[in-house]
Write an enzyme that holds these catalytic residues in place. Structure first.
Site, PDB file in Angstrom:
ATOM      1  N   ASN A   9       0.871  -1.175   0.000  1.00  0.00           N
ATOM      2  CA  ASN A   9       0.000   0.000   0.000  1.00  0.00           C
ATOM      3  C   ASN A   9       0.904   1.219   0.000  1.00  0.00           C
ATOM      4  O   ASN A   9       1.503   1.551   1.017  1.00  0.00           O
ATOM      5  CB  ASN A   9      -0.898  -0.024   1.247  1.00  0.00           C
ATOM      6  N   LYS A  11       0.150   4.261  -0.277  1.00  0.00           N
ATOM      7  CA  LYS A  11      -0.474   5.463   0.312  1.00  0.00           C
ATOM      8  C   LYS A  11      -0.246   6.671  -0.615  1.00  0.00           C
ATOM      9  O   LYS A  11      -0.194   6.497  -1.819  1.00  0.00           O
ATOM     10  CB  LYS A  11       0.035   5.671   1.738  1.00  0.00           C
ATOM     11  N   HIS A  94      -9.407   1.156   4.765  1.00  0.00           N
ATOM     12  CA  HIS A  94      -8.135   1.350   5.485  1.00  0.00           C
ATOM     13  C   HIS A  94      -8.371   2.286   6.675  1.00  0.00           C
ATOM     14  O   HIS A  94      -9.168   3.223   6.581  1.00  0.00           O
ATOM     15  CB  HIS A  94      -7.081   1.934   4.532  1.00  0.00           C
ATOM     16  N   GLU A  96      -6.750   4.691   7.755  1.00  0.00           N
ATOM     17  CA  GLU A  96      -6.536   6.109   7.447  1.00  0.00           C
ATOM     18  C   GLU A  96      -7.760   6.705   6.754  1.00  0.00           C
ATOM     19  O   GLU A  96      -8.089   7.875   6.955  1.00  0.00           O
ATOM     20  CB  GLU A  96      -5.271   6.269   6.583  1.00  0.00           C
ATOM     21  N   GLU A 166      -5.051  -4.889  10.506  1.00  0.00           N
ATOM     22  CA  GLU A 166      -4.046  -3.845  10.678  1.00  0.00           C
ATOM     23  C   GLU A 166      -4.296  -3.096  11.988  1.00  0.00           C
ATOM     24  O   GLU A 166      -5.114  -2.158  12.014  1.00  0.00           O
ATOM     25  CB  GLU A 166      -4.115  -2.845   9.523  1.00  0.00           C
ATOM     26  N   GLY A 172       2.858   2.385  10.627  1.00  0.00           N
ATOM     27  CA  GLY A 172       3.813   3.485  10.454  1.00  0.00           C
ATOM     28  C   GLY A 172       4.540   3.870  11.729  1.00  0.00           C
ATOM     29  O   GLY A 172       5.171   4.921  11.795  1.00  0.00           O
ATOM     30  N   SER A 212       3.785  -2.127  10.101  1.00  0.00           N
ATOM     31  CA  SER A 212       5.242  -2.199  10.253  1.00  0.00           C
ATOM     32  C   SER A 212       5.828  -3.557   9.868  1.00  0.00           C
ATOM     33  O   SER A 212       6.764  -4.037  10.507  1.00  0.00           O
ATOM     34  CB  SER A 212       5.660  -1.802  11.673  1.00  0.00           C
TER      35      SER A 212
HETATM   36  P1  13P Z   1       3.253   0.432   7.571  1.00  0.00           P
HETATM   37  O1  13P Z   1       3.765  -0.863   6.961  1.00  0.00           O
HETATM   38  O2  13P Z   1       3.968   1.637   7.084  1.00  0.00           O
HETATM   39  O3  13P Z   1       3.153   0.329   9.053  1.00  0.00           O
HETATM   40  O4  13P Z   1       1.743   0.613   7.031  1.00  0.00           O
HETATM   41  C1  13P Z   1       0.847  -0.427   7.149  1.00  0.00           C
HETATM   42  C2  13P Z   1      -0.371  -0.091   6.387  1.00  0.00           C
HETATM   43  O5  13P Z   1      -1.134   0.777   6.771  1.00  0.00           O
HETATM   44  C3  13P Z   1      -0.621  -0.818   5.138  1.00  0.00           C
HETATM   45  O6  13P Z   1      -1.901  -0.584   4.681  1.00  0.00           O
END
Ligand code: 13P
Length: 249
Positions: A9, A11, A94, A96, A166, A172, A212
């Site tokens: 992903n 982003k 997601h 976010e 997740e 992150g 992560s």
């Molecule tokens: P990270 O791998 O940067 O923690 O992000 C995970 C994520 O949100 C994947 O959709």
């Protein structure tokens, strides 16, 4: 044996030309895996992604989609638009999007239904905040998110769904869930799918872990019984990092 599905992903990162360059770099590095490899760039980069990945084992996913067919929905993207670009997967719900763009369990469900109706495969994200984990409601919450997302989805389609667990506190932050924590929740999701659809669906549905994920922890995570691969953020933005995850074996 369920196949692992490893998705990046990206982003809100990478321009179209950077998308092309990253996929070109990835192609030789991931070509020998038997697992499914997906990259999910932002909407503006999907055309570059599908053109560059065409004819390779790299699949392309979008990061969001709207549930209406077409019309006056400024800024939104329909399933048909994604399909026309050669996109096969779509990340839905997601954290976010839930946090910053008012996505709810109900809108996620509408999007999941539309994706299946059109023949796109959804990667449905569920997961708890740190506060919810500390309250001890993680499994209840992800079960509820899973049930609502899959409401009205047929058994045949549910078999093709991907659910990504997740935990928000692991996204992150560099703070990966332990393999035991990730396995426990992925199993709770599989048990929930079993309650809704029965064992034949629960045995084949794909349940990923995200938060992560990096080359150093992917092997241990992906070898846990109920974790069928990963949804990778930060470590999917560099070919060398993502390749280390894809080639975890
Ligand atoms: P990270 O791998 O940067 O923690 O992000 C995970 C994520 O949100 C994947 O959709």
């Amino acid at each position: 044996m369920r196949k692992k599905v490893i998705a990046g992903n990206w982003k809100m990162n990478k321009t179209p030309s950077e998308t092309k360059a990253l996929i070109e770099e990835l192609i030789p590095l991931v070509k020998n895996t038997d697992d499914t490899v997906i990259v999910c760039p932002t909407a503006a980069c999907l055309a570059a992604a599908t053109e560059t990945a065409n004819g390779t084992n790299i699949k392309v996913g979008a990061q969001n989609m709207f549930y209406e067919e077409s019309g006056a929905f400024t800024g939104e993207i329909s399933a048909d638009m994604l399909l026309d670009l050669g996109v096969e997967y779509v990340i839905l719900g997601h954290s976010e999007r839930r946090q910053y763009f008012a996505e709810t369990d109900e809108t996620v469900n509408l999007k999941v239904l539309k994706a299946f109706e059109k023949g796109l495969l959804p990667i449905i994200c569920v997961g708890e905040s740190l506060e919810q984990r500390e309250q001890g409601i993680t499994n209840d919450l992800v079960r509820m998110q899973t049930k609502i997302a899959l409401k009205g989805v047929s058994s045949e389609n549910a078999k093709k769904a991907i659910i990504a667990y997740e935990p928000i506190w692991a996204i992150g932050t560099g703070k990966t869930a332990t393999t035991e924590q990730a396995q426990e929740v992925c199993k709770a999701i599989r048990d929930c799918v079993c309650e809704i659809y029965g064992k034949d669906v629960a045995d084949v549905i794909t349940i990923q872990y995200g938060g992560s994920v990096k080359a150093a922890n992917s092997k241990e995570l992906f070898e846990a019984g109920d974790i069928d691969g990963g949804l990778v953020g930060g470590a999917s933005l560099k070919a060398a990092d993502f390749e280390g995850i894809v080639n975890y074996k």
